[in-house]
Design a protein around this motif. Structure first.
Motif, PDB file in Angstrom:
ATOM      1  N   ASN A 173       2.416  33.614  62.426  1.00 23.71           N
ATOM      2  CA  ASN A 173       1.654  34.045  63.565  1.00 23.71           C
ATOM      3  C   ASN A 173       1.658  35.717  63.740  1.00 23.71           C
ATOM      4  N   LEU A 174       0.877  36.032  64.884  1.00 22.88           N
ATOM      5  CA  LEU A 174       0.715  37.398  65.033  1.00 22.88           C
ATOM      6  C   LEU A 174       1.933  38.164  64.993  1.00 22.88           C
ATOM      7  N   VAL A 175       3.038  37.699  65.823  1.00 19.58           N
ATOM      8  CA  VAL A 175       4.159  38.517  66.041  1.00 19.58           C
ATOM      9  C   VAL A 175       4.757  38.683  64.469  1.00 19.58           C
ATOM     10  N   GLU A 176       4.887  37.601  63.816  1.00 23.87           N
ATOM     11  CA  GLU A 176       5.615  37.626  62.307  1.00 23.87           C
ATOM     12  C   GLU A 176       4.880  38.843  61.621  1.00 23.87           C
ATOM     13  N   ASN A 177       3.593  38.747  61.815  1.00 24.15           N
ATOM     14  CA  ASN A 177       2.550  39.751  61.022  1.00 24.15           C
ATOM     15  C   ASN A 177       3.032  41.103  61.454  1.00 24.15           C
ATOM     16  N   ILE A 178       3.272  41.335  62.590  1.00 24.36           N
ATOM     17  CA  ILE A 178       3.538  42.783  63.306  1.00 24.36           C
ATOM     18  C   ILE A 178       5.030  43.122  62.450  1.00 24.36           C
ATOM     19  N   THR A 230      -3.676  31.844  56.064  1.00 25.41           N
ATOM     20  CA  THR A 230      -4.882  31.966  56.288  1.00 25.41           C
ATOM     21  C   THR A 230      -5.437  33.445  55.982  1.00 25.41           C
ATOM     22  N   PRO A 231      -6.774  33.648  55.449  1.00 26.38           N
ATOM     23  CA  PRO A 231      -7.246  34.997  55.242  1.00 26.38           C
ATOM     24  C   PRO A 231      -7.251  35.955  56.672  1.00 26.38           C
ATOM     25  N   LEU A 232      -7.160  35.095  57.703  1.00 30.42           N
ATOM     26  CA  LEU A 232      -7.179  35.899  58.919  1.00 30.42           C
ATOM     27  C   LEU A 232      -5.815  36.571  59.135  1.00 30.42           C
ATOM     28  N   ARG A 233      -4.871  35.799  58.698  1.00 28.69           N
ATOM     29  CA  ARG A 233      -3.464  36.217  58.709  1.00 28.69           C
ATOM     30  C   ARG A 233      -3.167  37.516  57.761  1.00 28.69           C
ATOM     31  N   ILE A 234      -3.714  37.313  56.609  1.00 28.98           N
ATOM     32  CA  ILE A 234      -3.487  38.307  55.500  1.00 28.98           C
ATOM     33  C   ILE A 234      -4.419  39.677  56.008  1.00 28.98           C
ATOM     34  N   ARG A 235      -5.680  39.624  56.495  1.00 27.25           N
ATOM     35  CA  ARG A 235      -6.319  40.592  56.919  1.00 27.25           C
ATOM     36  C   ARG A 235      -5.392  41.226  58.060  1.00 27.25           C
ATOM     37  N   GLN A 236      -4.941  40.593  59.103  1.00 32.94           N
ATOM     38  CA  GLN A 236      -4.297  41.072  60.255  1.00 32.94           C
ATOM     39  C   GLN A 236      -2.890  41.663  59.710  1.00 32.94           C
TER      40      GLN A 236
END
Length: 414
Positions: free
Chosen positions: A2-7, A330-336
């Motif tokens: 998710n976004l938090v993990e990405n950050i 997903t590609p979205l998470r990689i981009r993020q």
């Protein structure tokens, strides 16, 4: 993922490549320092100048004859009603009644192209001659360097005395020569010099008060044999917040003096004077545009450098990207992930740039003139918004490249 993990992952990546992050952030910091530093210095210098001329013109308003020449004018294809010029005696009557409310000065420009003579010496025919009263110099913030202002007697009888500017002095007198009580010839009449103004300098390309001669208003009125002189009355208001109220009072009194009938439009013009603050704001606006342009060019170079480093980062972490995709990212998470990394680097650089910019800007402003410490909150917010934009712009293509990598090929990458 998710976004938090990405950050969190972006922060870990930034920390693990600390040297590269510092170098990249420094590039951004230089651009932000240039932007914030110049804008802070401009605002600081402007604040100091405004403080030196505190309130000058901020609560003043002018009353003058309606229209450019007092005659008829054409507007929207229709000939407007013409009104006679406001006479000197009418302004005197207004001033007599309005003095209890606020001080005012009456003046008129007799000529903008007069020639002043003294013996065999003479000026170019570009001297401005203005007839004024004793409050003119105070309200217009003109200081007398030598001599004195007009006396009540000289104003009452319109004596042939004058106050002159520094350009006239330099043209007609030697450096060590005594100027006061000397005579000059103007309009074929001899005038005795009783005062010399301080050097004013030129603002906006005009000669200002340096290339001017001031005579008593009654003396100037005697020269108005045809009744064509255009007089202006400037009122020095007590408070900018009360300006509209005082202008309303002045309008009512002037209508009474001019005997304007009920329901008819004003036979004169009344308008706020252009203050020093407004003039400075206009000049500062051009300086800000220049400073912003230089800072933007610096940031553009920094953005290209950040994009290059992020592309290198994508290449170095190809296998890591392949593993993440194989685990379901997903590609979205990689981009993020890569966009967040770019934004974090920009914000860190932005914080350093803002601190340096504020410091350098205030040092420059205080070096020119003593003043306080200015914190430009508007430019700080703008700087951080620019940092986010630069991070998004610089990180988009590397993030897009990372998100489109094939997981199988990525895992095979050495």
């Amino acid at each position: 993922m998710n976004l938090v993990e990405n950050i969190k992952e972006a922060l870990r990546s930034v920390k693990s490549n600390l040297l590269r992050t510092i170098l990249t952030g420094t590039i951004i910091a230089i651009g932000i320092t240039a932007l914030v530093g110049m804008l802070t210095a401009i605002d600081g210098i402007k604040a100091q100048i405004e403080d030196s001329f505190s309130g000058l013109g901020a609560s003043n308003f002018d009353i003058r004859s309606k229209g450019f020449s007092g005659g008829s004018s054409v507007q929207d294809g229709k000939v407007q009603k013409s009104f006679p010029l406001v006479k000197f005696r009418e302004f005197k009557a207004f001033q007599h009644e309005y003095n209890n409310t606020a001080p005012s000065t009456i003046f008129t420009t007799l000529s903008g192209a007069a020639e002043v003579k003294r013996g065999s010496k003479k000026t170019n025919p570009n001297v401005r001659v203005t007839a004024v009263d004793d409050l003119y110099f105070k309200i217009k913030a003109l200081k007398i360097d030598k001599g004195r202002n007009f006396s009540a007697t000289e104003l009452q009888y319109g004596n042939n005395v004058c106050v002159i500017g520094q350009d006239v002095v330099e043209t007609l007198f030697d450096k060590k020569e005594d100027i006061l009580n000397q005579s000059i010839t103007l309009f074929g009449n001899r005038y005795t010099i009783i005062g010399v103004l301080e050097k004013q300098g030129s603002v906006g390309g005009g000669p200002g008060a340096d290339r001017a001669v001031f005579i008593p208003i009654e003396n100037g009125a005697r020269l108005d044999q045809r009744g064509t002189f255009r007089y202006t009355l400037t009122v020095s208001g007590s408070d900018p917040l009360r300006l509209d109220y005082e202008m309303g009072q002045a309008t009512g009194l002037m209508r009474k003096v001019r005997q304007d009938r009920v329901g008819e439009e004003d036979s004169f013009e009344i308008a706020k004077s252009r203050s020093v603050g407004e003039t400075l704001e206009e000049v500062a606006g051009y300086l800000r545009i220049g400073g912003f342009g230089i800072g933007f060019i610096t940031l553009l170079g920094a953005a290209i450098g950040l994009m290059n480093i992020m592309m290198v980062s994508v290449t170095e972490r190809t296998r890591e990207i392949g593993i993440r995709k194989a685990l379901g990212a997903t590609p979205l998470r990689i981009r993020q992930q890569f966009l967040i990394e770019a934004i974090v680097i920009c914000i860190l650089g932005g914080i350093l740039g803002v601190i340096l910019g504020i410091g350098i800007g205030n040092v420059v402003a205080n070096a020119i003139g003593p003043g306080g410490f200015l914190i430009p909150w508007t430019w700080i917010i703008v700087a951080f918004l620019i940092c986010i934009f630069v991070g998004l712009a610089s990180g988009y293509f590397p993030a897009r490249k990372a998100s489109r990598l094939d997981p199988i090929e990525s895992l095979r990458y050495e």
